[in-house]
Design a protein around this motif. Structure first.
Motif, PDB file in Angstrom:
ATOM      1  N   ASP A   1     -20.800 -25.755  17.140  1.00 48.66           N
ATOM      2  CA  ASP A   1     -21.174 -26.411  15.767  1.00 48.66           C
ATOM      3  C   ASP A   1     -22.291 -25.919  15.322  1.00 48.66           C
ATOM      4  O   ASP A   1     -22.990 -26.341  14.420  1.00 48.66           O
ATOM      5  N   ASN A   2     -22.775 -24.595  16.048  1.00 46.22           N
ATOM      6  CA  ASN A   2     -23.997 -23.914  15.330  1.00 46.22           C
ATOM      7  C   ASN A   2     -23.605 -23.148  14.462  1.00 46.22           C
ATOM      8  O   ASN A   2     -24.449 -22.439  13.734  1.00 46.22           O
ATOM      9  N   LEU A   3     -22.473 -22.569  14.088  1.00 45.60           N
ATOM     10  CA  LEU A   3     -22.081 -21.492  13.142  1.00 45.60           C
ATOM     11  C   LEU A   3     -22.042 -22.213  11.748  1.00 45.60           C
ATOM     12  O   LEU A   3     -21.301 -23.043  11.551  1.00 45.60           O
ATOM     13  N   ILE A   4     -22.841 -21.469  10.708  1.00 48.67           N
ATOM     14  CA  ILE A   4     -23.165 -22.190   9.389  1.00 48.67           C
ATOM     15  C   ILE A   4     -22.295 -21.423   8.536  1.00 48.67           C
ATOM     16  O   ILE A   4     -21.706 -22.060   7.513  1.00 48.67           O
ATOM     17  N   CYS A   5     -22.296 -20.046   8.438  1.00 49.12           N
ATOM     18  CA  CYS A   5     -21.621 -19.550   7.486  1.00 49.12           C
ATOM     19  C   CYS A   5     -20.976 -18.048   7.852  1.00 49.12           C
ATOM     20  O   CYS A   5     -21.267 -17.758   9.016  1.00 49.12           O
ATOM     21  N   LEU A   6     -20.171 -17.551   7.135  1.00 54.61           N
ATOM     22  CA  LEU A   6     -19.251 -16.313   7.504  1.00 54.61           C
ATOM     23  C   LEU A   6     -19.344 -15.463   6.347  1.00 54.61           C
ATOM     24  O   LEU A   6     -19.200 -15.981   5.134  1.00 54.61           O
ATOM     25  N   GLU A   7     -19.186 -14.284   6.538  1.00 60.70           N
ATOM     26  CA  GLU A   7     -19.400 -13.353   5.256  1.00 60.70           C
ATOM     27  C   GLU A   7     -18.455 -11.986   5.933  1.00 60.70           C
ATOM     28  O   GLU A   7     -18.686 -11.521   7.020  1.00 60.70           O
ATOM     29  N   PHE A   8     -17.555 -11.655   5.004  1.00 58.63           N
ATOM     30  CA  PHE A   8     -16.728 -10.102   5.368  1.00 58.63           C
ATOM     31  C   PHE A   8     -17.584  -9.254   4.437  1.00 58.63           C
ATOM     32  O   PHE A   8     -17.952  -9.194   3.271  1.00 58.63           O
ATOM     33  N   ASN A   9     -17.474  -7.960   5.080  1.00 56.04           N
ATOM     34  CA  ASN A   9     -18.064  -6.738   4.036  1.00 56.04           C
ATOM     35  C   ASN A   9     -17.079  -6.374   3.331  1.00 56.04           C
ATOM     36  O   ASN A   9     -15.940  -6.746   3.348  1.00 56.04           O
ATOM     37  N   GLU A  10     -17.310  -5.433   2.257  1.00 53.94           N
ATOM     38  CA  GLU A  10     -16.374  -4.850   1.418  1.00 53.94           C
ATOM     39  C   GLU A  10     -15.268  -4.054   2.092  1.00 53.94           C
ATOM     40  O   GLU A  10     -14.072  -4.067   1.410  1.00 53.94           O
ATOM     41  N   ASN A  11     -15.527  -3.390   3.035  1.00 59.24           N
ATOM     42  CA  ASN A  11     -14.533  -2.676   3.567  1.00 59.24           C
ATOM     43  C   ASN A  11     -13.411  -3.669   4.605  1.00 59.24           C
ATOM     44  O   ASN A  11     -12.704  -3.109   5.092  1.00 59.24           O
ATOM     45  N   CYS A  12     -14.172  -4.846   4.748  1.00 56.16           N
ATOM     46  CA  CYS A  12     -13.316  -5.882   5.587  1.00 56.16           C
ATOM     47  C   CYS A  12     -13.053  -5.517   7.003  1.00 56.16           C
ATOM     48  O   CYS A  12     -11.936  -5.733   7.626  1.00 56.16           O
ATOM     49  N   ASN A  13     -13.834  -4.499   7.432  1.00 55.08           N
ATOM     50  CA  ASN A  13     -13.954  -4.174   8.912  1.00 55.08           C
ATOM     51  C   ASN A  13     -15.179  -4.868  10.068  1.00 55.08           C
ATOM     52  O   ASN A  13     -15.152  -4.532  10.950  1.00 55.08           O
ATOM     53  N   ILE A  14     -15.812  -5.468   9.161  1.00 54.44           N
ATOM     54  CA  ILE A  14     -16.934  -6.344   9.859  1.00 54.44           C
ATOM     55  C   ILE A  14     -17.169  -7.787   9.397  1.00 54.44           C
ATOM     56  O   ILE A  14     -16.775  -7.794   7.890  1.00 54.44           O
ATOM     57  N   ILE A  15     -17.202  -8.787  10.004  1.00 55.60           N
ATOM     58  CA  ILE A  15     -17.504  -9.972   9.672  1.00 55.60           C
ATOM     59  C   ILE A  15     -18.804 -10.468  10.282  1.00 55.60           C
ATOM     60  O   ILE A  15     -19.056 -10.152  11.610  1.00 55.60           O
ATOM     61  N   ALA A  16     -19.817 -11.125   9.539  1.00 55.00           N
ATOM     62  CA  ALA A  16     -20.832 -11.560  10.290  1.00 55.00           C
ATOM     63  C   ALA A  16     -21.024 -13.046   9.887  1.00 55.00           C
ATOM     64  O   ALA A  16     -20.492 -13.817   9.166  1.00 55.00           O
ATOM     65  N   GLY A  17     -21.861 -13.765  10.891  1.00 57.76           N
ATOM     66  CA  GLY A  17     -21.957 -15.147  11.023  1.00 57.76           C
ATOM     67  C   GLY A  17     -23.220 -15.351  11.293  1.00 57.76           C
ATOM     68  O   GLY A  17     -24.229 -14.895  12.003  1.00 57.76           O
ATOM     69  N   GLY A  18     -23.762 -16.271  10.250  1.00 55.03           N
ATOM     70  CA  GLY A  18     -24.934 -16.939  10.680  1.00 55.03           C
ATOM     71  C   GLY A  18     -25.130 -18.267  11.385  1.00 55.03           C
ATOM     72  O   GLY A  18     -24.464 -19.348  11.157  1.00 55.03           O
ATOM     73  N   PHE A  19     -26.073 -18.375  12.267  1.00 54.02           N
ATOM     74  CA  PHE A  19     -26.154 -19.536  13.250  1.00 54.02           C
ATOM     75  C   PHE A  19     -27.380 -20.435  13.065  1.00 54.02           C
ATOM     76  O   PHE A  19     -28.416 -19.882  12.367  1.00 54.02           O
ATOM     77  N   GLU A  20     -27.245 -21.631  13.406  1.00 49.55           N
ATOM     78  CA  GLU A  20     -28.160 -22.762  13.339  1.00 49.55           C
ATOM     79  C   GLU A  20     -29.596 -22.408  14.450  1.00 49.55           C
ATOM     80  O   GLU A  20     -30.530 -22.580  14.209  1.00 49.55           O
ATOM     81  N   ASP A  21     -29.130 -21.464  15.220  1.00 53.12           N
ATOM     82  CA  ASP A  21     -30.085 -20.878  16.298  1.00 53.12           C
ATOM     83  C   ASP A  21     -30.956 -19.677  15.854  1.00 53.12           C
ATOM     84  O   ASP A  21     -31.437 -18.860  16.648  1.00 53.12           O
ATOM     85  N   SER A  22     -30.923 -19.391  14.562  1.00 52.95           N
ATOM     86  CA  SER A  22     -31.875 -18.561  13.656  1.00 52.95           C
ATOM     87  C   SER A  22     -31.474 -16.860  13.846  1.00 52.95           C
ATOM     88  O   SER A  22     -32.044 -16.007  13.676  1.00 52.95           O
ATOM     89  N   TYR A  23     -30.210 -16.777  14.201  1.00 56.27           N
ATOM     90  CA  TYR A  23     -29.592 -15.402  14.606  1.00 56.27           C
ATOM     91  C   TYR A  23     -28.230 -15.043  13.854  1.00 56.27           C
ATOM     92  O   TYR A  23     -27.806 -16.033  13.409  1.00 56.27           O
ATOM     93  N   ILE A  24     -27.953 -13.783  13.588  1.00 56.05           N
ATOM     94  CA  ILE A  24     -26.749 -13.473  13.198  1.00 56.05           C
ATOM     95  C   ILE A  24     -25.973 -12.752  13.938  1.00 56.05           C
ATOM     96  O   ILE A  24     -26.523 -11.818  14.807  1.00 56.05           O
ATOM     97  N   GLN A  25     -24.637 -13.029  14.042  1.00 54.58           N
ATOM     98  CA  GLN A  25     -23.681 -12.240  14.922  1.00 54.58           C
ATOM     99  C   GLN A  25     -22.768 -11.475  14.076  1.00 54.58           C
ATOM    100  O   GLN A  25     -22.067 -11.874  13.061  1.00 54.58           O
ATOM    101  N   LEU A  26     -22.681 -10.086  14.509  1.00 54.64           N
ATOM    102  CA  LEU A  26     -21.603  -9.244  13.763  1.00 54.64           C
ATOM    103  C   LEU A  26     -20.271  -8.954  14.516  1.00 54.64           C
ATOM    104  O   LEU A  26     -20.871  -8.688  15.777  1.00 54.64           O
ATOM    105  N   TRP A  27     -19.165  -8.840  14.279  1.00 55.39           N
ATOM    106  CA  TRP A  27     -17.973  -8.753  14.830  1.00 55.39           C
ATOM    107  C   TRP A  27     -17.216  -7.480  14.385  1.00 55.39           C
ATOM    108  O   TRP A  27     -17.217  -7.572  12.972  1.00 55.39           O
TER     109      TRP A  27
END
Length: 410
Positions: A56-82
């Motif tokens: 329950d720490n994942l707050i937001c998600l976003e795709f990049n324009e080419n849709c080859n990367i997704i980023a997630g913003g967490f309540e623990d103050s960091y960003i994760q890229l996949w």
């Protein structure tokens, strides 16, 4: 719009190699695009990404324009890229220990990350946080480049303009700001809302900014003058997300009141209300590339598809299916057979209903199912449900494939 600004009024830096490459990719994708507007709109294909073990720490998600990367913003103050296409997220820095990995963690904020936005050229990323700052990240080195400070309260949303260079922020301090990447102070401050500014969106021509607020209103701002040129009222609760059609004519707004409003931007009036998400907040909206299909994601664990033009003056009624003479005769015979069958079954149905009533109480097995049914408006085309995953983000690719993402809550 009749009072739209002249082309080129917004100052932009000179085009670079990456801008030219992006335009070439747009042309290639336009040629290979799946068209959803032949005579009648058709439902798009949807690819859903579900994230497990987020606690329950994942707050937001976003795709990049080419849709080859997704980023997630967490309540623990960091960003994760996949990585979504199977290619590693390599840095141009030699000797980076995280090279050849398919995910990266970006650390820099000191508060929960509420919003993420990728630049159109996919070289940079913005993030906003509860620490009242916005950070600009390089996707070549995966490091923080600039920290922007101006808001005095947490920042809820951030968006790059369609042309890059400029970006906008929405904050708890009831204001929105316009920035450029090469200035550490805001170029414009949009003040006028009476409560939190929860979401923000650019017009495709980048000369207007739309803000949605907890005061139940949407405001349209002129970037060049900083003045409010439109105010839209129609939600019973706060506005949670916005989307503008690619041609710049329609504005869709979703709120915590579980409805989606469709607006005519030029006339400044509401066209219709889209209902179907029950009592859940709307989290994300996205238009197809033709602008005739709207997709929404919400807290009811569903992705829903809407016909934008149905119920408007631009709607074309669906033509009747052409039938051969033999098919017409066959349909008439089937209708006659069904009528006779219904007469024979009528007595059986009455006996079944008598047996179903015990002690004066009707044992209706469909009562519970009916309670869960949601009444939808006529422009609702389809609904796709997840198991236990609220849909945080929906996004149309340049080829009209719809991507959706959320965090599993089971």
């Amino acid at each position: 719009m009749y009072d739209s600004p002249a082309k080129g009024i917004l100052p932009l830096p000179k085009k670079t190699y990456f801008d030219i490459k992006r335009e070439i990719l747009k042309v290639q994708d336009a040629r290979a695009r799946i068209h959803l507007n032949f005579k009648q709109p058709s439902a798009p294909s949807i690819c859903m990404y579900t994230f497990h073990n987020t606690n329950d720490n994942l707050i937001c998600l976003e795709f990049n324009e080419n849709c080859n990367i997704i980023a997630g913003g967490f309540e623990d103050s960091y960003i994760q890229l996949w990585s979504l296409d199977g290619s590693p997220l390599n840095s141009i820095i030699k000797g980076d220990k995280n090279n050849n990995q398919y995910s990266r963690k970006l650390i820099g904020h000191s508060g929960a990350v509420y919003g993420i936005s990728f630049s159109p050229d996919n070289r940079y990323m913005l993030s906003c946080s509860a620490d009242k700052t916005v950070r600009l990240w390089s996707l070549d080195t995966y490091t923080s480049l600039v920290c922007y400070k101006a808001h005095i309260q947490p920042i809820w949303d951030v968006k790059f303009s369609p042309f890059g260079y400029y970006f906008a922020t929405a904050s708890h301090d009831q204001t929105a700001c316009l920035w450029s990447c090469d200035h550490i102070y805001p170029l414009r401050i949009f003040a006028g809302h009476l409560d939190d500014v929860d979401c923000i969106e650019f017009h495709p021509n980048s000369t207007y900014v739309f803000t949605g607020s907890a005061d139940k209103s949407i405001r349209m701002w002129d970037v060049t003058s900083g003045e409010c040129v439109r105010v839209f009222y129609g939600h019973a609760q706060g506005v949670s997300c916005l989307a503008v059609s690619p041609d710049g004519r329609w504005l869709a707004s979703g709120g915590h009141d579980s409805i989606i409003n469709l607006w005519d931007i030029g006339a400044g009036r509401k066209l219709k209300i889209l209902r179907g998400h029950g009592r859940s907040s709307i989290y994300s909206l996205s238009f197809s590339r033709e602008g005739n299909i709207l997709v929404s994601g919400a807290g009811d664990n569903s992705v829903r598809i809407w016909d934008v033009k149905k119920g408007t003056t631009e709607y074309v009624s669906e033509p009747e299916a052409f039938q051969l003479k033999n098919e017409v005769n066959s349909n008439i015979q089937n209708a006659a057979d069904n009528k006779n069958g219904n007469v024979n079954k009528r007595g059986d149905n009455l006996n079944g209903k008598r047996n179903e009533t015990i002690g004066g109480v009707k044992n209706d097995v469909n009562v519970e199912r009916r309670r869960k049914e949601v009444i939808t408006s006529l422009d609702h085309m389809a609904a796709f449900f997840t198991k236990k995953t609220p849909v945080y983000k929906v996004h149309f690719t340049r080829r009209n494939l719809c991507l959706a993402a959320g965090a599993f809550t089971g």
